[in-house]
Structure formats: structure tokens, C-alpha cells
Design an enzyme around this catalytic site. Sequence first.
Site, PDB file in Angstrom:
ATOM      1  N   HIS A 173       0.830  -0.893  -0.390  1.00 40.90           N
ATOM      2  CA  HIS A 173      -0.110  -0.117   0.414  1.00 40.90           C
ATOM      3  C   HIS A 173       0.643   1.368  -0.247  1.00 40.90           C
ATOM      4  CE1 HIS A 173      -3.293   2.671   0.445  1.00 40.90           C
ATOM      5  NE2 HIS A 173      -4.031   1.706   1.668  1.00 40.90           N
ATOM      6  N   TYR A 193     -14.302   5.625   9.012  1.00 45.16           N
ATOM      7  CA  TYR A 193     -13.337   6.491   7.821  1.00 45.16           C
ATOM      8  C   TYR A 193     -13.834   5.619   6.587  1.00 45.16           C
ATOM      9  CZ  TYR A 193      -8.427   6.918   5.763  1.00 45.16           C
ATOM     10  OH  TYR A 193      -7.041   7.433   4.512  1.00 45.16           O
ATOM     11  N   THR A 239      -4.995  10.815  -0.873  1.00 48.80           N
ATOM     12  CA  THR A 239      -5.821  10.415  -0.270  1.00 48.80           C
ATOM     13  C   THR A 239      -6.251  11.267   0.819  1.00 48.80           C
ATOM     14  OG1 THR A 239      -4.819   9.109   1.522  1.00 48.80           O
ATOM     15  CG2 THR A 239      -6.061   7.899  -0.456  1.00 48.80           C
TER      16      THR A 239
END
Length: 731
Positions: free
Chosen positions: A473, A534, A547
Site C-alpha cells: 500500500h 473512516y 487520499t
Amino acid sequence: MAEAHQAVAFQFTITPEGIDLQLSHQALRQVYLSGLRSWKKRVTRLKNNVITGVYPASPSSWLFVVIAILATMYTRSDPSMGLIAKIQEHLPVGDSLSIQCRTVVSAVLFSTLLWFSLIFTMRLCLKQLLSYHGWMFEQHGKVSNTTKIWAAMVRIFSGRQPLLYSYQGSLPNLPVPAVKDTVKRYLESARPLMSDSEYERMTTLAKEFESSLGNRLQWYLKLKAMWASNYVSDWWEEYVYLRGRGPIMVNSNYYGMDFLYVTPTPIQAARAGNTLHACLLYRRKLNREEIKPSRVPVLNVPLCAAQCERIFNTTRIPGEETDSLIHWQDSEYVAVFHRGRYFRLWLYHAGRMLSPREIEQQIQRIMDNPSPPVPGEAKLGALTAGDRIPWAQARKEFFSSGVNKRSLDCIEKAAFFVTLDDDEQGMRGDDPAGNLDRYAKSLLHGKCYDRWFDKSFTVVVYKNGKNGLSAEHSWADAPIMAHVWEYVMTTDSFQLGYTEEGHCKGDVASSLPPPTRLTWDIPAENRGTFSLTYEASMTRLFREGRTETVRSCTSESCAFIRALEGGESKEACRHLFRTAAEKHQHLYRMAMTGGGIDRHLFCLYIVSKYLGEESPFLNKVLSETWRLSTSQTPLQQVELFDFVNHPEYTTCGGGFGPVADDGYGVSYIIIGENMINLHISCKHSCPQTDSHKFGADIKKALEDLLELMSPEKPDPSKAELNHSKKSKKDL
């Protein structure tokens, strides 16, 4: 060991008569062709850098400007207003050139300066235009005249046929919100989660922070924003991802699935052949920058493409304090794991890319290889799944030299990692739901040792031909890898295809050397060491944006839920639902346009740590636990799919693990007009969480919403009575 001999370009032997030199012409030819391919890539990269560097103009426009200036001069007019003469006076050529030649050279220099000035002006105008985000806050389906004029201006200044990175220099920088605005929005988001006394205390802390330390920290952030392209992204990558010392498996990585209902071929090697070849086709388009820049639909607003640079040839390297990301310019092979063994599979031969059929043959060679794993090799990949400090220490002690270093380098420098899994997966059999769960779990973590979690991504191909991927990620967010996977799946099925027997199409070169088995020497002491909500929003409207968080639990959504659960009228619930939905959309738009809360607070917290300052407000905010972490990965390349005529080629999307030990991770994708796929994860160690029960609750909530928003059906008996009364009245 024939492949080892082919890899040697020359050998020499010292004899009494002198040196006996033996050349391998085949090996030298391979070296030549490999070097030729490398130089072609460099030339292409240089050409693309020039084209991108002058965008939105084109290199040919320089010639147009030069000709226009020279033509104007020959009409006895001076378009430079005396600048060409000034340049001519200061040319360091003396009398070596004639006056006419000096005039032409001066005109060309002036034309070049004018050309660069025009490019700079166009880029500046485009940057200012892309800084306008009013279009995002307009009512859906209605476009104001201002937005229409703005969209036309964007098209004018955007140029034609942009390359992948053409817009990078024109994207605006992420703005730093005002501290008071961020604090106000945070308190608004925290209100439904706190009691009156807790909220009063948090308000006091927030006001103290806003009036004292906050302004000081803000000054440093503004200074960074003036210097850096994005004041968040580098710190986000380092402190959220690379400095984390816990396992990246489940906690950080994510996965993507194959088609839901279709498996193009049941032959594992064939599916691997097409999948790997499609990945190479995407990489070639990426290297040539032939991939169209991602845009916001309808208005075609460009998004940042910076994250695409590290899709391939990238590895996360463990460190005791922090990890690092290493990217190589090129790699001509992949690392393959099969039954506890590691192989190097070359994907290029004689300067060309292997065909799908050739890759299938090479994969089959690996699967037919009967050699067992050496001691410690089978579960070596578990090092990348566990805590980062033990992996960093083991890497330094056991993999820093010799054969282990060479084999580890081979894995880390590979284009990507491939796992040939012996299990069968997919939504199949008598228990499709349970099998789909097992499929997701396999892609998320496998057996914990049969993936290389440090690679940018791992392609997993199962025994029954199903495939999927697992991605690291830190280097990019899920939409980047989703774009790759959409291309790979559709190219595999709709362009490359298979023979009637299920094999890849194409011919096989007889001279292909077999894949190389990696070797290891692993000592015995290494072996066995082995509701706050979230929702992620992208900020790629800005340069190097990643993001931002949308805090979905709002006072408006809580009011709607209380009304629905309390049995209030449908009309009242509908009104509250629309209010909550509008609030959610507003928060999402604010996050996308740089007005989010959490990344700003995160950066303020980082600055406070650098300065050695303690903030009770920031400590409280950053310690909150996200028990519900959600994210949507939208379908980006809609034109590649046809859900009307081929609904069986429906993609499942992908998922990720929960952020909190007692929370849920929910990934969802909207497919066409009639399907929403959700991936729900939680940890078995928590007795309070159950992904199946939570999934059933989501389904029930969606059904309740459908019933609420559907028009009420008239009662047939009442309708008949009303009709009867109306008829009598008419009479």
C-alpha cells in the site's frame, strides 16, 4: 545446467601457448539485443520528457513560431519591439558570421524565448483554471454558465493528445486550510460521537490549540506548502506506512479479485501466460506514456498520475527504524513462487517480449520441476508478512552477502511477484458464499509465506485458473492498481483469448532457456523466526495528491437513523435522509478539494513533534480509533466492460483488512446500475466482530432504504372506493 552456459558470453583458458579465448555468439547476441531494447527505452523516455516538458504546446509549435517571426521580419516589421536587435548586439560570435546570419540567429533565439514564454503562460492559465472547484458543489445534473465557460477554457488550454504525465506541471498544489476552519469541521464531526461533557472539554482544548500553538504550527506548514508540491504526501508515505513497525500483511496490503462468474480457462499455466503478458503490455504503455491520463468523468478534469511511476520494478525494503521504497528503471523478469521454491522467469528473449504461449510454456516448466525446496526456503516469504524489525535484522544478518543476497536481489528487482497457488478458489460449488470468503482470505494473506508482501504487487494464479492480486500500500493507493487490473482482466479475456483447448494463442520459440531456480543457504537459526467511521477520498485533483478522510458519521446521519428506528413518518425520514446525503456529499467534495480535516491535523501533529511541542488537542485527535474503515474503488475504464451484453464478466473489486483490532474494513464497488459488491473483513481475535453478521446488517439497511425511498403503492381497495365515489359524483 545448459542455461548457465548460455549466459556466459565468453570463456578464456590460459595455456602454455597463450590465452585461448572462446566466444559464445548466441550469448553475445542476447547481450546486444538486451542493450538495444534498453537504449530504445531511453530514447522513448527522452522523447516523452521533451513532449511532456513543453505541454500544452508541442515541439513542432516551436518551428511554427520561428517561421512566423522570420516571415514577419521579412515584411520589414519588428515583432520583437527591438529585442532581436539587442540580442544581436550581445551575440558572442564577433565578425565570424555575416550580419544576415546574426539576424537569423537572433530571431531564432527570440522565437525560442517567446515560445517558452507562451508555454509558461498557458501552463499558468491552466493551473489557475484547474484550481477552480465550484463545479463539484453544483447540484447534480445542473451545470451553471460559469462552469460551462470554465470547461471550455480548460479544453482550450489543455492541448491535444496528452501523454500520461502531460498535466503534472499544470496541476495546482494542495492548499493548506485555515486552522480555524479545520478545528470547526473537526468539532462538527466529533459532536455525534461525544456526550455533552466530553464535547465541552474537547471544544475547550480545540479553542486553546487554535489560539496558541495551532498558528505557530500552521506557519511551518505554509512554508512547506510553498516549497513542496504537496505538503501531505511525503509525510503520509513515511509516517503512516514506512515507519510502521507492525506487519503489513492484513494491516496495510489490499487485494483485487478475478471476474465473479467467469474463469476464461481452467488451465493454470495458460491463465498465468495471458495475465503476465497483459501486465507487460500495460507496462509498455506506461513506459511510453500511452495510457490516457485519468480524469473526473463528464467534465474531463485531469487527475495526478505521479503514483503510476512505481507500479512495476518496486520493492519495500525493511529497516529497523523505517522502511524505504526502491524503484528500478527496468526489469526483464518476474520472481515466481511454486510449492516452496523460487524461480526467475525471463519475460524477454532476443530483444522481444515473450508471447502468452511462451510464458505458458515457461510456467509449465516451473510446475513440472520436481525439485524440493531447500531447508528454510518454503516459508521464507513469512519474513515479509511479520513485524518489520525482525525482518530487517534477519535481512542484515543472513541476506547481506553471498548466494542469499543474490537470490534476494533477484526477487526485489523483479518487475513483480507471481504465486502459483495449488488451491482452487472462486465463487463455485455448493457453498458459493463460503467459497467467496475463502477466496478473499487467500488473496489478502494466503498461507502467510506464499506471497512476497514487500513487492509492489503479487499476481496469484490458482490451480483452477482463477487469479487475483495482492498489493503493497505505501507506494500508491488502490485506484492505481485497480486501473492496472481492469486492463489486465479485459485484455486477457477480450483481446488475447485462448484456444478451444484452453491454452494461450501463439507459437513457441524452441531456443527459450528454462526458468532459473533461485538458490539459498539459510542457517538453522533463521528458520522458525518466522466506530469512528473512516471513508477514503482521493485528492488527485492536486499534484502528488493521495487520499483524505471523509468522516461519514455526522449529526445529520445520526438524526436520520434515530428517526428511522423511532418509527417516524416516511416523509420525515426521507427529508432527513436527503439532508444526511447532502451533508455526506458536501464532506466528500470538501475532502477532494483540499478542505478535509484529518490530513491537515496529521501534518500539524508532525510539525509539533519536530518542534518538541505537546498539544492535548492533537494527541486526543490522533489517538482516535477508526473502528469502521471504508473505501470505494470505482470502475475507471468503463469502456472496457459491457455489463449489458456480457453481465457474466462482472468484476468483484477488491478489499483490505480492518484498521482496528475490534473494527471492520469495508471495501465496496458499484458495478453498473444493478450491483454493489462489498468486501467486509474483521479479526477472528475479536469476539465482538462478525463480518457475516455485519454484511447481513448492511444488506438489511440497504433494503430498508429501498423501501423508504420507493414510491408508496396505492391500496387497491381505497383506489376502487375513490373511483366509485368519483363516478357517482360525475353522474
